[in-house]
Design a protein around this motif. Structure first.
Motif, PDB file in Angstrom:
ATOM      1  N   ILE A  79      20.665 -48.351  -6.123  1.00  0.00           N
ATOM      2  CA  ILE A  79      21.310 -49.161  -5.093  1.00  0.00           C
ATOM      3  C   ILE A  79      22.795 -49.186  -5.424  1.00  0.00           C
ATOM      4  O   ILE A  79      23.199 -49.777  -6.433  1.00  0.00           O
ATOM      5  N   HIS A  80      23.586 -48.561  -4.579  1.00  0.00           N
ATOM      6  CA  HIS A  80      25.012 -48.341  -4.883  1.00  0.00           C
ATOM      7  C   HIS A  80      25.874 -49.312  -4.081  1.00  0.00           C
ATOM      8  O   HIS A  80      26.208 -49.065  -2.921  1.00  0.00           O
ATOM      9  N   THR A  81      26.232 -50.437  -4.727  1.00  0.00           N
ATOM     10  CA  THR A  81      27.084 -51.428  -4.072  1.00  0.00           C
ATOM     11  C   THR A  81      28.541 -51.334  -4.507  1.00  0.00           C
ATOM     12  O   THR A  81      29.418 -51.907  -3.845  1.00  0.00           O
ATOM     13  N   ALA A  82      28.806 -50.656  -5.612  1.00  0.00           N
ATOM     14  CA  ALA A  82      30.160 -50.643  -6.174  1.00  0.00           C
ATOM     15  C   ALA A  82      31.135 -49.933  -5.247  1.00  0.00           C
ATOM     16  O   ALA A  82      30.860 -48.828  -4.767  1.00  0.00           O
ATOM     17  N   SER A  83      32.259 -50.563  -4.971  1.00  0.00           N
ATOM     18  CA  SER A  83      33.319 -49.920  -4.200  1.00  0.00           C
ATOM     19  C   SER A  83      34.618 -50.669  -4.441  1.00  0.00           C
ATOM     20  O   SER A  83      34.631 -51.793  -4.956  1.00  0.00           O
ATOM     21  N   LEU A  84      35.702 -50.043  -4.044  1.00  0.00           N
ATOM     22  CA  LEU A  84      37.021 -50.642  -4.149  1.00  0.00           C
ATOM     23  C   LEU A  84      37.425 -51.110  -2.764  1.00  0.00           C
ATOM     24  O   LEU A  84      37.494 -50.308  -1.829  1.00  0.00           O
ATOM     25  N   ILE A  85      37.666 -52.405  -2.607  1.00  0.00           N
ATOM     26  CA  ILE A  85      38.026 -52.993  -1.316  1.00  0.00           C
ATOM     27  C   ILE A  85      39.498 -53.359  -1.347  1.00  0.00           C
ATOM     28  O   ILE A  85      39.961 -54.029  -2.272  1.00  0.00           O
ATOM     29  N   ASP A  86      40.234 -52.923  -0.330  1.00  0.00           N
ATOM     30  CA  ASP A  86      41.664 -53.222  -0.265  1.00  0.00           C
ATOM     31  C   ASP A  86      42.084 -53.336   1.192  1.00  0.00           C
ATOM     32  O   ASP A  86      41.894 -52.399   1.966  1.00  0.00           O
ATOM     33  N   VAL A  87      42.641 -54.488   1.563  1.00  0.00           N
ATOM     34  CA  VAL A  87      43.109 -54.676   2.938  1.00  0.00           C
ATOM     35  C   VAL A  87      44.619 -54.834   3.017  1.00  0.00           C
ATOM     36  O   VAL A  87      45.195 -54.793   4.102  1.00  0.00           O
ATOM     37  N   LEU A  88      45.273 -54.996   1.864  1.00  0.00           N
ATOM     38  CA  LEU A  88      46.718 -55.233   1.863  1.00  0.00           C
ATOM     39  C   LEU A  88      47.536 -53.995   1.526  1.00  0.00           C
ATOM     40  O   LEU A  88      48.754 -53.997   1.685  1.00  0.00           O
ATOM     41  N   GLY A  89      46.877 -52.941   1.052  1.00  0.00           N
ATOM     42  CA  GLY A  89      47.629 -51.764   0.624  1.00  0.00           C
ATOM     43  C   GLY A  89      48.065 -51.854  -0.821  1.00  0.00           C
ATOM     44  O   GLY A  89      49.045 -51.223  -1.228  1.00  0.00           O
ATOM     45  N   VAL A 128      32.624 -48.057  11.377  1.00  0.00           N
ATOM     46  CA  VAL A 128      32.661 -47.853  12.825  1.00  0.00           C
ATOM     47  C   VAL A 128      33.955 -48.389  13.419  1.00  0.00           C
ATOM     48  O   VAL A 128      34.613 -47.739  14.235  1.00  0.00           O
ATOM     49  N   GLY A 129      34.374 -49.575  13.013  1.00  0.00           N
ATOM     50  CA  GLY A 129      35.580 -50.156  13.563  1.00  0.00           C
ATOM     51  C   GLY A 129      35.817 -51.552  13.020  1.00  0.00           C
ATOM     52  O   GLY A 129      35.114 -52.001  12.106  1.00  0.00           O
ATOM     53  N   TYR A 155      40.427 -48.273   3.676  1.00  0.00           N
ATOM     54  CA  TYR A 155      39.139 -48.660   3.109  1.00  0.00           C
ATOM     55  C   TYR A 155      37.994 -48.229   4.010  1.00  0.00           C
ATOM     56  O   TYR A 155      37.018 -47.611   3.559  1.00  0.00           O
ATOM     57  N   GLY A 156      38.099 -48.525   5.299  1.00  0.00           N
ATOM     58  CA  GLY A 156      37.047 -48.141   6.239  1.00  0.00           C
ATOM     59  C   GLY A 156      36.879 -46.638   6.320  1.00  0.00           C
ATOM     60  O   GLY A 156      35.754 -46.132   6.438  1.00  0.00           O
ATOM     61  N   THR A 158      37.454 -44.436   3.913  1.00  0.00           N
ATOM     62  CA  THR A 158      36.768 -43.925   2.721  1.00  0.00           C
ATOM     63  C   THR A 158      35.285 -44.275   2.744  1.00  0.00           C
ATOM     64  O   THR A 158      34.440 -43.467   2.353  1.00  0.00           O
ATOM     65  N   LYS A 159      34.961 -45.455   3.226  1.00  0.00           N
ATOM     66  CA  LYS A 159      33.549 -45.831   3.313  1.00  0.00           C
ATOM     67  C   LYS A 159      32.823 -44.978   4.347  1.00  0.00           C
ATOM     68  O   LYS A 159      31.649 -44.623   4.161  1.00  0.00           O
ATOM     69  N   ALA A 160      33.514 -44.634   5.438  1.00  0.00           N
ATOM     70  CA  ALA A 160      32.898 -43.779   6.455  1.00  0.00           C
ATOM     71  C   ALA A 160      32.613 -42.394   5.884  1.00  0.00           C
ATOM     72  O   ALA A 160      31.554 -41.808   6.139  1.00  0.00           O
ATOM     73  N   ALA A 161      33.557 -41.861   5.115  1.00  0.00           N
ATOM     74  CA  ALA A 161      33.354 -40.544   4.509  1.00  0.00           C
ATOM     75  C   ALA A 161      32.200 -40.581   3.500  1.00  0.00           C
ATOM     76  O   ALA A 161      31.379 -39.658   3.442  1.00  0.00           O
ATOM     77  N   ALA A 162      32.146 -41.646   2.718  1.00  0.00           N
ATOM     78  CA  ALA A 162      31.069 -41.769   1.733  1.00  0.00           C
ATOM     79  C   ALA A 162      29.716 -41.917   2.423  1.00  0.00           C
ATOM     80  O   ALA A 162      28.726 -41.285   2.012  1.00  0.00           O
ATOM     81  N   GLU A 163      29.647 -42.733   3.476  1.00  0.00           N
ATOM     82  CA  GLU A 163      28.381 -42.907   4.190  1.00  0.00           C
ATOM     83  C   GLU A 163      27.905 -41.589   4.795  1.00  0.00           C
ATOM     84  O   GLU A 163      26.718 -41.252   4.707  1.00  0.00           O
ATOM     85  N   ALA A 164      28.825 -40.853   5.410  1.00  0.00           N
ATOM     86  CA  ALA A 164      28.442 -39.568   6.008  1.00  0.00           C
ATOM     87  C   ALA A 164      27.855 -38.637   4.956  1.00  0.00           C
ATOM     88  O   ALA A 164      26.867 -37.928   5.213  1.00  0.00           O
ATOM     89  N   MET A 165      28.448 -38.641   3.773  1.00  0.00           N
ATOM     90  CA  MET A 165      27.940 -37.802   2.691  1.00  0.00           C
ATOM     91  C   MET A 165      26.554 -38.269   2.247  1.00  0.00           C
ATOM     92  O   MET A 165      25.644 -37.449   2.039  1.00  0.00           O
ATOM     93  N   VAL A 166      26.381 -39.582   2.106  1.00  0.00           N
ATOM     94  CA  VAL A 166      25.076 -40.123   1.715  1.00  0.00           C
ATOM     95  C   VAL A 166      23.985 -39.660   2.675  1.00  0.00           C
ATOM     96  O   VAL A 166      22.908 -39.211   2.262  1.00  0.00           O
TER      97      VAL A 166
END
Length: 367
Positions: A79-89, A128-129, A155-156, A158-166
């Motif tokens: 179960i892969h929950t680890a990620s880097l979250i950044d909204v401020l740059g 998605v958005g 952030y979104g 990178t998560k989209a690219a990772a999900e597509a790969m998964v």
């Protein structure tokens, strides 16, 4: 009796990961070992180990293939929950990509190399958005058309690219001859009892957050999907169980996850959750929205101009404004149909648990 399964939970000491670990110990029957992998082992999952279930803490970075190989050896479910979250740059795009995409690829390769057949990925609704235009999504499902080609945040993306790969890796043969089955869960913003990311922002504001109203940057007409952390954790358990028992049902699928949390803007929701500790929000926008966007663009220009000499990270940017001011919510019908997901915690209990925990947090941090 045959031994139970071995689970690996990356980010297992984090806000969501620790809740998944606790719930695995409490509710999962066919389990003998949980490996809690994190770069920060200061916190320990709160649930005492159940008889016959070994919970071990492993210091590991998902970007380190050797560490992940050691952590995953002989496991049955990741179960892969680890990620880097950044909204401020605060973090470079390259670093986000390295952790969120390359780190996910490392774990998928571990599954193939170490003969692990089940992989659950913690994605996000932001794959998605909202997009940069702020196009709304109203009661969306996984097949609802939406232009995701210009997502608001790196952030979104990178998560989209990772999900597509998964999802692409679903169906691959492992080195031991098994078939890898993968799925992805897309929760909206998560709140609950625990170290919610928003608490860091509150703490930086100091005791002033309790003495005067917070400034609102989105109107109460906005509606977004937000959900309780316990329900997100429950969805992960169900996804893992489904991949183990009937992988053809969930394999290669992405699922929106939500619950009965009222559809409100973030400021209104957090004002309700935080009322017991005295945090309030203004009824009106701090400034007209067009002026907030203008200020955000000016700040972005200033950041660009001083970048060679100084790292300036404004607390307001146009991406945050777009996300905060876009109606964007989904349903979880597909997760109910294929995973059997229904929220364990109703809104009243979710709210109470969160508020009770915030009272303790305030006493600890501001005593």
């Amino acid at each position: 009796m045959a031994p139970g399964l071995t689970y690996v939970v990356t980010g297992g000491c984090g806000f969501l990961g620790s809740r998944i670990v606790d719930m695995l110990v409490e509710r999962e029957k066919n389990i003998s070992e949980i490996r809690v992998v994190d770069t920060n082992l200061r916190s320990r999952p709160s649930t005492a180990d159940r008889a016959g279930v070994e919970v071990s803490l492993i210091h590991g970075d998902v970007t380190d293939m050797a560490q992940m190989t050691e952590a995953c050896a002989g496991a049955d479910v990741v179960i892969h929950t680890a990620s880097l979250i950044d909204v401020l740059g605060l973090v470079s795009d390259a670093t986000l990509w390295h952790v969120n995409v390359k780190g996910t690829e490392n774990l998928l390769r571990c599954c193939v190399n170490e003969d692990i057949p089940s992989f659950v990925y913690t994605s996000t609704i932001e794959v998605v958005g909202p997009n940069r235009r702020g196009d709304p999504l109203v009661d969306g499902d996984e097949s609802t058309p939406y232009d995701s080609s210009c997502l608001a945040l790196p952030y979104g993306r990178t998560k989209a690219a990772a999900e597509a790969m998964v999802l692409r890796w679903n169906g691959l043969k492992t080195n031991g001859g098994k078939t890898l089955h993968t799925c992805s869960l897309r929760p909206g913003g998560i709140y609950g009892d625990g170290e919610m990311p928003v608490l860091g922002f509150y703490k930086k504001r100091g005791v002033g957050i309790f003495t005067r109203p917070m400034k609102r940057i989105c109107p109460p007409t906005v509606k977004v999907s937000r959900l309780y952390v316990g329900n997100v954790a429950w969805a992960h358990l169900l996804a893992a169980q489904t991949l183990v028992t009937s992988p053809e049902t969930a394999g290669g699928e992405a699922f929106y996850i939500s619950d009965d949390t009222p559809l409100k803007d973030d400021d209104t929701l957090y004002a309700e959750l935080c009322a017991p500790i005295g945090i309030r929000y203004d009824d009106n926008l701090v400034l007209p929205l067009w002026l907030l966007y203008f200020i955000a663009h000016v700040l972005a220009l200033v950041r660009f101009l001083v970048k060679p000499f100084y790292t300036f990270v404004p607390l307001l940017n146009s991406e945050i404004l777009t996300i905060q001011n876009t109606t964007f919510y989904v349903n979880y019908n597909k997760a109910t149909q294929l995973l059997g997901y229904k929220p364990l915690f109703k809104w009243a209990e979710s709210k109470q648990r969160t508020s009770d925990w915030l009272v303790k947090w305030k006493a600890r941090e501001f005593s």
